[in-house]
Write an enzyme that holds these catalytic residues in place. Sequence first.
Site, short mmCIF file in Angstrom:
data_model
loop_
_atom_site.label_atom_id
_atom_site.label_comp_id
_atom_site.label_asym_id
_atom_site.label_seq_id
_atom_site.Cartn_x
_atom_site.Cartn_y
_atom_site.Cartn_z
N TRP A 114 0.81 -1.22 0.00
CA TRP A 114 0.00 0.00 0.00
C TRP A 114 0.84 1.27 0.00
O TRP A 114 0.59 2.22 -0.73
CB TRP A 114 -0.95 0.00 1.20
CG TRP A 114 -1.82 1.20 1.26
CD1 TRP A 114 -1.67 2.29 2.07
CD2 TRP A 114 -2.98 1.47 0.44
NE1 TRP A 114 -2.66 3.21 1.83
CE2 TRP A 114 -3.48 2.73 0.83
CE3 TRP A 114 -3.62 0.75 -0.57
CZ2 TRP A 114 -4.60 3.29 0.24
CZ3 TRP A 114 -4.75 1.32 -1.16
CH2 TRP A 114 -5.23 2.57 -0.75
N ASN A 115 1.88 1.33 0.81
CA ASN A 115 2.68 2.54 0.91
C ASN A 115 3.48 2.84 -0.34
O ASN A 115 3.94 3.97 -0.53
CB ASN A 115 3.63 2.45 2.12
CG ASN A 115 3.01 3.02 3.37
OD1 ASN A 115 1.84 3.37 3.39
ND2 ASN A 115 3.79 3.10 4.43
N GLU A 155 -0.73 -1.51 -5.87
CA GLU A 155 -2.04 -1.09 -5.37
C GLU A 155 -2.29 0.40 -5.68
O GLU A 155 -2.01 1.25 -4.86
CB GLU A 155 -2.10 -1.35 -3.86
CG GLU A 155 -1.85 -2.81 -3.50
CD GLU A 155 -1.83 -3.07 -2.00
OE1 GLU A 155 -2.43 -2.29 -1.24
OE2 GLU A 155 -1.20 -4.03 -1.59
#
Length: 217
Positions: A114-115, A155
């Site tokens: 995600w990051n 993502e």
Amino acid sequence: MLPKCGRKTSPRGGCANSLLVLVGLAAILSVSHAYIRVCYYTNWSQFRPSKGRFLPENIDPFVCTHILFAFGVANATSNNITAIEWNDPALYSRMMDLKIQNPNLKVLMAIGGWNARSTHFTQIVANDASMTQFNNNALAFLRQHKFDGLDIDWEYPTTRGGSPRDRRRFTVWLQSLRQLFEQEAIESKQPRLLLMAAVVGAIAPALAYYQIPQIVQ
């Protein structure tokens, strides 16, 4: 679909759950009817306090059929996979020791999370030259550290700093990686590296982010 923890605001902080499905299992299941259980090992779990601390040695190597080491960086500056934590290479080796107990266990490197957002991924797939360079470097990295394959946690394509072109380029990237892994396996006479991707599980965004029929192939 599998619940997955993504790395959030702090590199050593908590994570939030989101539903993702691992594309690539179909390819595995096409050659084997055995039950598949895919698990993530997060490299920040070593920093949890007290009994929450979790290391490769704490893993039961018979619980999962495939363990994904989360995460490495898809680095567009070097066009290579790079480590996040200072001791990641040591953790790779300790993960591989699990295969001494269970020779059937597969350990893959997961890149992104995600990051990571889309920025580096978008740069890597922007043209064939950068994509080819990354693929070759990634293959060398995987073989050097004795990983059984690659899991791409982008993502998500076209979003979070991405480009509308990412939807098509992501398909091209997966195709080129699969072709490279197949050719390298023939030349090296080693088992072909596995290829997986963590993707969004909700159908509406999935249709917007991915060319699903082509990816499934």
